[in-house]
Design a protein around this motif. Structure first.
Motif, PDB file in Angstrom:
ATOM      1  N   GLY A  58     -20.280  22.447  -3.272  1.00 43.34           N
ATOM      2  CA  GLY A  58     -21.436  21.754  -2.322  1.00 43.34           C
ATOM      3  C   GLY A  58     -21.095  20.223  -2.175  1.00 43.34           C
ATOM      4  O   GLY A  58     -20.043  19.752  -2.423  1.00 43.34           O
ATOM      5  N   LEU A  59     -22.149  19.868  -1.629  1.00 41.58           N
ATOM      6  CA  LEU A  59     -21.783  18.498  -1.028  1.00 41.58           C
ATOM      7  C   LEU A  59     -21.711  17.157  -2.288  1.00 41.58           C
ATOM      8  O   LEU A  59     -21.145  16.234  -1.972  1.00 41.58           O
ATOM      9  N   ASP A  60     -22.334  17.808  -3.457  1.00 43.82           N
ATOM     10  CA  ASP A  60     -21.812  16.741  -4.751  1.00 43.82           C
ATOM     11  C   ASP A  60     -20.179  16.687  -4.686  1.00 43.82           C
ATOM     12  O   ASP A  60     -19.801  15.367  -5.145  1.00 43.82           O
ATOM     13  N   LEU A  61     -19.398  17.732  -4.663  1.00 47.33           N
ATOM     14  CA  LEU A  61     -18.280  17.860  -5.107  1.00 47.33           C
ATOM     15  C   LEU A  61     -17.241  17.836  -3.822  1.00 47.33           C
ATOM     16  O   LEU A  61     -16.083  17.422  -3.944  1.00 47.33           O
ATOM     17  N   ASP A  62     -17.933  18.019  -2.800  1.00 41.81           N
ATOM     18  CA  ASP A  62     -17.155  18.074  -1.228  1.00 41.81           C
ATOM     19  C   ASP A  62     -17.468  16.966  -0.258  1.00 41.81           C
ATOM     20  O   ASP A  62     -16.653  16.923   0.585  1.00 41.81           O
ATOM     21  N   GLY A  63     -18.502  16.363  -0.752  1.00 43.49           N
ATOM     22  CA  GLY A  63     -18.851  15.271   0.224  1.00 43.49           C
ATOM     23  C   GLY A  63     -19.965  15.808   1.356  1.00 43.49           C
ATOM     24  O   GLY A  63     -19.852  16.844   1.525  1.00 43.49           O
ATOM     25  N   ALA A 335     -16.499  11.817   1.000  1.00 45.75           N
ATOM     26  CA  ALA A 335     -15.671  12.762   0.527  1.00 45.75           C
ATOM     27  C   ALA A 335     -14.790  12.021  -0.704  1.00 45.75           C
ATOM     28  O   ALA A 335     -14.448  12.722  -1.796  1.00 45.75           O
ATOM     29  N   VAL A 336     -14.696  10.907  -0.659  1.00 45.76           N
ATOM     30  CA  VAL A 336     -13.868  10.428  -2.041  1.00 45.76           C
ATOM     31  C   VAL A 336     -14.579  10.427  -3.200  1.00 45.76           C
ATOM     32  O   VAL A 336     -14.172  10.733  -4.192  1.00 45.76           O
ATOM     33  N   LEU A 337     -15.784  10.162  -3.075  1.00 46.45           N
ATOM     34  CA  LEU A 337     -16.518  10.218  -4.274  1.00 46.45           C
ATOM     35  C   LEU A 337     -16.767  11.896  -4.845  1.00 46.45           C
ATOM     36  O   LEU A 337     -16.818  12.036  -6.072  1.00 46.45           O
ATOM     37  N   GLY A 338     -16.928  12.769  -3.919  1.00 47.58           N
ATOM     38  CA  GLY A 338     -16.918  13.869  -4.204  1.00 47.58           C
ATOM     39  C   GLY A 338     -15.490  14.303  -4.975  1.00 47.58           C
ATOM     40  O   GLY A 338     -15.721  15.310  -5.876  1.00 47.58           O
ATOM     41  N   ASP A 339     -14.425  13.749  -4.368  1.00 48.80           N
ATOM     42  CA  ASP A 339     -13.135  14.407  -5.102  1.00 48.80           C
ATOM     43  C   ASP A 339     -13.079  13.672  -6.658  1.00 48.80           C
ATOM     44  O   ASP A 339     -12.611  14.264  -7.353  1.00 48.80           O
ATOM     45  N   TYR A 340     -14.048  12.609  -6.867  1.00 52.98           N
ATOM     46  CA  TYR A 340     -13.791  12.180  -8.076  1.00 52.98           C
ATOM     47  C   TYR A 340     -14.474  12.951  -8.946  1.00 52.98           C
ATOM     48  O   TYR A 340     -14.254  13.236 -10.330  1.00 52.98           O
ATOM     49  N   PHE A 341     -15.931  13.340  -8.275  1.00 55.09           N
ATOM     50  CA  PHE A 341     -16.503  14.157  -9.074  1.00 55.09           C
ATOM     51  C   PHE A 341     -15.851  15.601  -9.589  1.00 55.09           C
ATOM     52  O   PHE A 341     -15.989  16.087 -10.808  1.00 55.09           O
ATOM     53  N   LYS A 342     -14.912  16.124  -8.799  1.00 53.61           N
ATOM     54  CA  LYS A 342     -14.246  17.332  -9.070  1.00 53.61           C
ATOM     55  C   LYS A 342     -13.403  17.016 -10.362  1.00 53.61           C
ATOM     56  O   LYS A 342     -13.327  17.861 -11.252  1.00 53.61           O
ATOM     57  N   ILE A 343     -12.724  15.691 -10.226  1.00 50.47           N
ATOM     58  CA  ILE A 343     -11.755  15.495 -11.318  1.00 50.47           C
ATOM     59  C   ILE A 343     -12.711  15.473 -12.750  1.00 50.47           C
ATOM     60  O   ILE A 343     -12.226  15.722 -13.696  1.00 50.47           O
ATOM     61  N   VAL A 344     -13.671  14.712 -12.633  1.00 45.52           N
ATOM     62  CA  VAL A 344     -14.605  14.524 -13.402  1.00 45.52           C
ATOM     63  C   VAL A 344     -15.274  15.627 -14.198  1.00 45.52           C
ATOM     64  O   VAL A 344     -14.908  15.995 -15.416  1.00 45.52           O
ATOM     65  N   CYS A 345     -15.622  16.741 -13.441  1.00 44.99           N
ATOM     66  CA  CYS A 345     -15.915  18.126 -13.748  1.00 44.99           C
ATOM     67  C   CYS A 345     -14.887  18.871 -14.487  1.00 44.99           C
ATOM     68  O   CYS A 345     -15.203  19.464 -15.292  1.00 44.99           O
ATOM     69  N   LEU A 346     -13.801  18.695 -13.876  1.00 45.21           N
ATOM     70  CA  LEU A 346     -12.667  19.476 -14.518  1.00 45.21           C
ATOM     71  C   LEU A 346     -12.087  18.877 -15.849  1.00 45.21           C
ATOM     72  O   LEU A 346     -12.013  19.731 -16.783  1.00 45.21           O
ATOM     73  N   ILE A 347     -12.192  17.654 -16.047  1.00 41.65           N
ATOM     74  CA  ILE A 347     -11.897  17.097 -17.195  1.00 41.65           C
ATOM     75  C   ILE A 347     -12.885  17.302 -18.129  1.00 41.65           C
ATOM     76  O   ILE A 347     -12.610  17.690 -19.350  1.00 41.65           O
ATOM     77  N   ALA A 348     -14.466  17.538 -17.951  1.00 41.46           N
ATOM     78  CA  ALA A 348     -15.483  17.869 -18.746  1.00 41.46           C
ATOM     79  C   ALA A 348     -15.185  19.348 -19.119  1.00 41.46           C
ATOM     80  O   ALA A 348     -15.473  19.568 -20.395  1.00 41.46           O
ATOM     81  N   ALA A 349     -14.693  20.158 -18.171  1.00 47.23           N
ATOM     82  CA  ALA A 349     -14.628  21.851 -18.693  1.00 47.23           C
ATOM     83  C   ALA A 349     -13.394  21.705 -19.602  1.00 47.23           C
ATOM     84  O   ALA A 349     -13.471  22.355 -20.551  1.00 47.23           O
ATOM     85  N   ILE A 350     -12.416  20.931 -19.605  1.00 49.92           N
ATOM     86  CA  ILE A 350     -11.290  21.159 -20.347  1.00 49.92           C
ATOM     87  C   ILE A 350     -11.757  20.841 -21.569  1.00 49.92           C
ATOM     88  O   ILE A 350     -11.095  21.158 -22.775  1.00 49.92           O
ATOM     89  N   ALA A 351     -12.381  19.377 -21.786  1.00 50.05           N
ATOM     90  CA  ALA A 351     -12.735  18.709 -23.107  1.00 50.05           C
ATOM     91  C   ALA A 351     -13.592  19.746 -23.630  1.00 50.05           C
ATOM     92  O   ALA A 351     -13.609  19.898 -24.729  1.00 50.05           O
ATOM     93  N   ALA A 352     -14.495  20.249 -23.023  1.00 52.11           N
ATOM     94  CA  ALA A 352     -15.720  21.367 -23.678  1.00 52.11           C
ATOM     95  C   ALA A 352     -14.874  22.538 -24.239  1.00 52.11           C
ATOM     96  O   ALA A 352     -15.096  22.860 -25.344  1.00 52.11           O
ATOM     97  N   LEU A 353     -13.771  23.086 -23.455  1.00 53.35           N
ATOM     98  CA  LEU A 353     -13.049  24.292 -24.034  1.00 53.35           C
ATOM     99  C   LEU A 353     -12.173  23.778 -25.401  1.00 53.35           C
ATOM    100  O   LEU A 353     -12.219  24.380 -26.197  1.00 53.35           O
ATOM    101  N   ALA A 354     -11.627  22.633 -25.116  1.00 49.31           N
ATOM    102  CA  ALA A 354     -10.844  22.274 -26.548  1.00 49.31           C
ATOM    103  C   ALA A 354     -11.679  21.842 -27.696  1.00 49.31           C
ATOM    104  O   ALA A 354     -11.278  22.133 -28.772  1.00 49.31           O
ATOM    105  N   ALA A 355     -12.945  21.202 -27.550  1.00 43.79           N
ATOM    106  CA  ALA A 355     -13.687  20.988 -28.464  1.00 43.79           C
ATOM    107  C   ALA A 355     -14.337  22.371 -29.044  1.00 43.79           C
ATOM    108  O   ALA A 355     -14.381  22.595 -30.380  1.00 43.79           O
ATOM    109  N   VAL A 356     -14.695  23.316 -27.968  1.00 50.78           N
ATOM    110  CA  VAL A 356     -14.960  24.714 -28.573  1.00 50.78           C
ATOM    111  C   VAL A 356     -13.722  25.400 -29.573  1.00 50.78           C
ATOM    112  O   VAL A 356     -14.025  25.954 -30.625  1.00 50.78           O
ATOM    113  N   ALA A 357     -12.815  25.236 -29.090  1.00 49.71           N
ATOM    114  CA  ALA A 357     -11.578  25.817 -29.710  1.00 49.71           C
ATOM    115  C   ALA A 357     -11.299  25.381 -31.123  1.00 49.71           C
ATOM    116  O   ALA A 357     -11.023  25.762 -32.056  1.00 49.71           O
TER     117      ALA A 357
END
Length: 497
Positions: A58-63, A335-357
């Motif tokens: 969506g526009l949040d992540l793709d600009g 678009a630059v901010l959207g790419d930043y949000f993608k990276i943040v969301c990916l980090i958040a997902a990995i952190a959530a999975l690690a915390a759960v594990a």
């Protein structure tokens, strides 16, 4: 003395246990197949793919940009027992606009008007004015949504979402358009205008006369070559019977049937000339005898003619919106901010999975439980993303739903594990299945509660909240129907020893 040969003993069916039993279980096989198909859907290129995956962002992540339009219209409530059709007709004449009944006590005034003007018009019609609110009825809102979607899709804009914002009483006051990858200036240019299409005819000199509006255009074909295989481009379109009769009368009245060159047909969109051409000799002869519903507008030769045909198709499809609109709000994400949000969301997902594990490991201290639990949870997310490729854009709200599914999924797997384990071991198969069934009942009850709570967010068209609800419900269904039963088999076989 004869003797009967004894039958050969039946070969005992080989029993599997542990991992061999797991990988042969139909539920586990189904999950593995769906994971493979989902990975293919996510990463194997198809269509007009941009980027390393097929996921729609969506526009949040793709600009991109969003614009909210407000309908310049009023819905008026009249008294019980009033003749709604007669009141609508009279109010339309008084206010010089289109007024349609939308229920036994409500009329839609397709014009912005004050309360005093509406009250006076209703009372002049012999009705009782009860109240009014800005907006349009369901049918008009659906028409506006369809016109905007057609216009934007014809322009080739990608990842367009058009949502009407509807009140609990069914009245829509706003429509929200989200366009990923489109800057704000372009977005306002595309949707901020009325899109009023009009066909006129040249009378004398530079003077023209009205023939019909865009609501008479009932269908538009894609640009074609005429004749087929030639380099001559154009657009075929159909008009309704009223429009065909109006066109015939105008052509005969102003001489287009006898002198087409001096009485061209001209098309306007929002008052701007978009097309002008005389009638062909064949069409002029046909219109002189009978109304013609099927028309063809030639635009020229080569790439330029094709481009003009594509542009004309857009104008013809745009038609006339039933009511005026104005921009009530807008916003954009670069678009630059959207790419930043993608990276943040990916980090958040990995952190959530690690915390759960980590929390699961601290609870059980047994890799044989932790690893299948995390693998089950990851497979659930992969399947969910594979489905999302085809049905849902991923914005920040959808990513939040994915992380929520990750957490609730582990929670439900913990319920299964705690329910079926007995003093750190798997009990007998009969007792195990009984406990597993009880755990699944608890999970299904919880899942049904969440689905019921999320369902209103889907039917109310609340834009980003709708995406959150769709991802949440899909995640719950995938877990309950697929991954939870498979995990139950894994726990029984792996921990049986």
């Amino acid at each position: 003395m004869s003797s009967k040969k004894s039958p050969a003993p039946k070969k005992a069916k080989k029993e599997y246990s542990g991992w061999p039993a797991v990988i042969r279980d139909p539920r586990v096989i189904l999950v593995l197949v769906l994971v493979a198909l989902s990975l293919a859907a996510i990463f194997v290129p198809f269509g007009d793919r941009e980027g390393i995956t097929n996921l729609q962002f969506g526009l949040d992540l793709d600009g991109g940009s969003w614009i909210q339009l407000e309908f310049q219209s009023e819905v008026v409530t009249i008294g019980q027992g009033d003749d709604v059709n007669a009141v609508a007709e009279s109010v339309g004449k008084t206010l010089d606009c289109t007024v349609i009944p939308i229920s036994a006590t409500k009329i839609e005034v397709q014009k912005s008007a004050t309360v005093d003007e509406l009250r006076a018009a209703v009372e002049a019609a012999g009705g009782t004015y009860v109240g009014s609110e800005p907006g349009v009825g369901a049918d008009t809102a659906a028409t506006i949504k369809r016109i905007l979607e057609s216009k934007l899709n014809s322009l080739g804009t990608s990842d367009v979402k058009v949502n009407t914002l509807t009140n609990m009483d069914g009245i829509s006051q706003y429509v929200r358009i989200e366009m990923a990858g489109v800057d704000m200036n372009t977005a306002q240019e595309l949707v901020g205008t009325q899109g009023l299409f009009e066909l006129r005819i040249v009378t004398t000199g530079n003077e023209t006369a009205h023939v019909l509006y865009g609501d008479s255009v009932v269908s538009v074909q894609t640009p074609t070559q005429n004749p087929a295989g030639s380099d001559n481009w154009g657009v075929a379109f159909n008009i309704d019977n009223a429009g065909a009769e109006a066109l015939q009368q105008a052509c005969i009245q102003y001489g287009a049937t006898t002198n087409p060159a001096d009485h061209e047909l001209v098309m306007y969109l929002d008052g701007n000339l978009v097309y002008s051409a005389p009638l062909s000799s064949e069409l002029a002869a046909s219109i002189a005898k009978n109304p013609v519903n099927k028309l063809y507008a030639g635009t020229g030769h080569g790439d330029e003619g094709k481009a003009q045909a594509q542009e004309l198709e857009i104008h013809l499809r745009a038609g006339a919106l039933p009511v005026q609109v104005q921009i009530a709000g807008s916003g954009s994400t670069s678009a630059v901010l959207g790419d930043y949000f993608k990276i943040v969301c990916l980090i958040a997902a990995i952190a959530a999975l690690a915390a759960v594990a980590l929390m699961v490991y601290l609870r059980y201290r047994t890799p044989e439980i932790v690893l299948p639990m995390i693998a089950t949870n990851v497979s659930e997310i992969i399947i969910l993303l594979g489905i999302a490729v085809f049905i849902q854009q991923l914005d920040i709200a959808a990513i939040a739903a994915l992380i929520a599914v990750l957490g609730t999924g582990i929670d439900q797997l913990v319920i299964i594990t705690d329910e079926v384990m007995h003093e750190g071991r798997v009990p007998s198969q009969a007792l195990y299945l009984k406990r597993l069934k009880r755990a699944l009942v608890i999970i299904m009850t919880s899942a049904a509660t969440v689905i019921i709570a999320m369902f209103p967010l889907i039917i109310m068209d609340l834009s980003t909240l709708k995406g959150f609800a769709i991802i949440s419900i899909l995640g719950i269904l995938i877990g309950v129907l697929l991954t939870r039963p498979a995990y139950g088999k894994i726990v029984m076989e792996i921990m049986a020893k």
